[in-house]
Write a protein that holds these residues in place. Structure first.
Motif, short mmCIF file in Angstrom:
data_model
loop_
_atom_site.label_atom_id
_atom_site.label_comp_id
_atom_site.label_asym_id
_atom_site.label_seq_id
_atom_site.Cartn_x
_atom_site.Cartn_y
_atom_site.Cartn_z
N ALA A 1 0.82 -1.22 0.00
CA ALA A 1 0.00 0.00 0.00
C ALA A 1 0.85 1.26 0.00
CB ALA A 1 -0.95 -0.01 1.19
N THR A 2 1.95 1.25 0.74
CA THR A 2 2.76 2.47 0.80
C THR A 2 3.50 2.72 -0.52
OG1 THR A 2 4.55 1.20 1.82
CG2 THR A 2 3.14 2.48 3.30
N PHE A 3 3.58 1.70 -1.36
CA PHE A 3 4.23 1.87 -2.66
C PHE A 3 3.40 2.76 -3.57
CE2 PHE A 3 5.05 0.40 -7.02
CZ PHE A 3 6.43 0.61 -7.07
N TYR A 4 2.10 2.76 -3.37
CA TYR A 4 1.20 3.52 -4.24
C TYR A 4 0.76 4.83 -3.59
CZ TYR A 4 0.86 -0.81 -6.84
OH TYR A 4 1.17 -1.92 -7.58
N ALA A 5 0.99 5.93 -4.29
CA ALA A 5 0.67 7.25 -3.71
C ALA A 5 -0.83 7.43 -3.48
CB ALA A 5 1.19 8.35 -4.64
N GLN A 6 -1.65 6.61 -4.14
CA GLN A 6 -3.10 6.80 -4.02
C GLN A 6 -3.64 6.46 -2.63
OE1 GLN A 6 -5.57 3.60 -5.90
NE2 GLN A 6 -3.62 2.80 -6.63
N PHE A 7 -2.87 5.66 -1.86
CA PHE A 7 -3.41 5.24 -0.57
C PHE A 7 -3.03 6.20 0.56
CE2 PHE A 7 -3.21 1.09 -2.87
CZ PHE A 7 -4.58 0.95 -2.98
N ARG A 8 -4.01 6.45 1.42
CA ARG A 8 -3.81 7.32 2.58
C ARG A 8 -3.97 6.48 3.84
NH1 ARG A 8 -7.15 10.41 -0.37
NH2 ARG A 8 -8.95 9.48 0.62
N PHE A 9 -3.18 6.83 4.86
CA PHE A 9 -3.27 6.06 6.11
C PHE A 9 -3.82 6.90 7.26
CE2 PHE A 9 -0.14 4.27 3.34
CZ PHE A 9 -0.55 2.95 3.28
N HIS A 10 -4.21 8.11 6.94
CA HIS A 10 -4.80 8.98 7.96
C HIS A 10 -6.10 9.54 7.39
CE1 HIS A 10 -1.07 8.73 10.13
NE2 HIS A 10 -0.44 8.99 9.00
N PRO A 11 -7.07 9.84 8.25
CA PRO A 11 -8.31 10.41 7.73
C PRO A 11 -8.02 11.75 7.06
CG PRO A 11 -8.43 10.03 10.12
CD PRO A 11 -7.04 9.70 9.69
N PRO A 12 -8.72 12.05 5.97
CA PRO A 12 -8.50 13.33 5.31
C PRO A 12 -8.96 14.50 6.20
CG PRO A 12 -10.30 12.14 4.26
CD PRO A 12 -9.71 11.23 5.30
N GLY A 13 -8.39 15.67 5.95
CA GLY A 13 -8.77 16.85 6.73
C GLY A 13 -10.14 17.37 6.30
N ARG A 14 -10.61 18.41 7.01
CA ARG A 14 -11.90 19.01 6.65
C ARG A 14 -11.83 19.59 5.23
NH1 ARG A 14 -11.39 19.73 11.94
NH2 ARG A 14 -10.23 21.67 11.83
N HIS A 15 -10.67 20.10 4.88
CA HIS A 15 -10.46 20.58 3.51
C HIS A 15 -9.42 19.69 2.84
CE1 HIS A 15 -12.78 24.18 4.15
NE2 HIS A 15 -12.12 24.40 5.26
N ARG A 16 -9.71 19.30 1.62
CA ARG A 16 -8.78 18.43 0.89
C ARG A 16 -8.20 19.20 -0.28
NH1 ARG A 16 -11.56 12.66 0.18
NH2 ARG A 16 -9.56 12.22 -0.83
N ILE A 17 -6.89 19.33 -0.25
CA ILE A 17 -6.20 20.03 -1.32
C ILE A 17 -5.46 19.01 -2.17
CG2 ILE A 17 -4.38 21.68 -1.86
CD1 ILE A 17 -5.16 23.13 0.59
N LYS A 18 -5.76 19.05 -3.48
CA LYS A 18 -5.08 18.13 -4.39
C LYS A 18 -4.34 18.97 -5.42
CE LYS A 18 -8.97 15.08 -3.86
NZ LYS A 18 -10.17 14.62 -4.51
#
Ligand code: FES
Length: 155
Positions: A62-79
């Protein structure tokens, strides 16, 4: 608020859609992330159990792929787009500027839970590079200064 029991039940419902073949690892993680918005430790543990892998194996992939997150997203998501069109027009500088301003790297959320930062390959808005998305709003032709201003205006 989701209880641990609710979380386990919803994860088991997802797991049941996949047989125990290890080829299902990535689709399963994608499905779970779509559902939870991130890969909670409980999810990694259940996936490992389901596919008869160690948790380390699951994290390793999972850590090999940038698409996966291991923490909940913030109230605002910046991409911020790092696709080719955006990259050649300064997407990297925009990403660096934001990263410095809010003190986190892509994949992280600020300690107050307000903002999470992600790098994305292409939004399909390549006529407007570099592109940045704040929550669901797409902003094109960004500069480090313009992107910093957008952040300052977030609650
Ligand atoms: S490369 Fe950035 S939107 Fe396509």
């Amino acid at each position: 608020m989701t209880t641990t029991e609710d979380l386990t039940t919803s994860l088991r419902t997802i797991l049941e859609k996949y047989d125990t073949s290890r080829d299902n690892l990535i689709p399963l993680l994608q499905d779970i992330q779509e559902h939870l918005d991130y890969l909670a430790p409980e999810a990694v543990s259940l996936v490992a159990e389901h596919l008869d892998l160690s948790e380390n194996d699951v994290y390793g992939v999972a850590t090999f792929y940038a698409q996966f997150r291991f923490h909940p997203p913030g109230r605002h998501r910046i991409k911020i787009c790092q696709g080719t069109a955006c990259h050649v027009r300064g997407g990297g500088m925009v990403l660096d500027a934001i990263s410095r301003k809010i003190g986190i790297v892509p994949g992280e959320t600020t300690p107050d839970g307000n903002i999470s930062l992600e790098r994305v390959a292409c939004f399909g808005s390549c006529a407007l590079p570099p592109v940045m998305v704040v929550d669901d709003t797409v902003y094109g032709r960004m500069t480090p200064r313009k992107s910093e201003k957008l952040i300052e205006d977030l609650e």
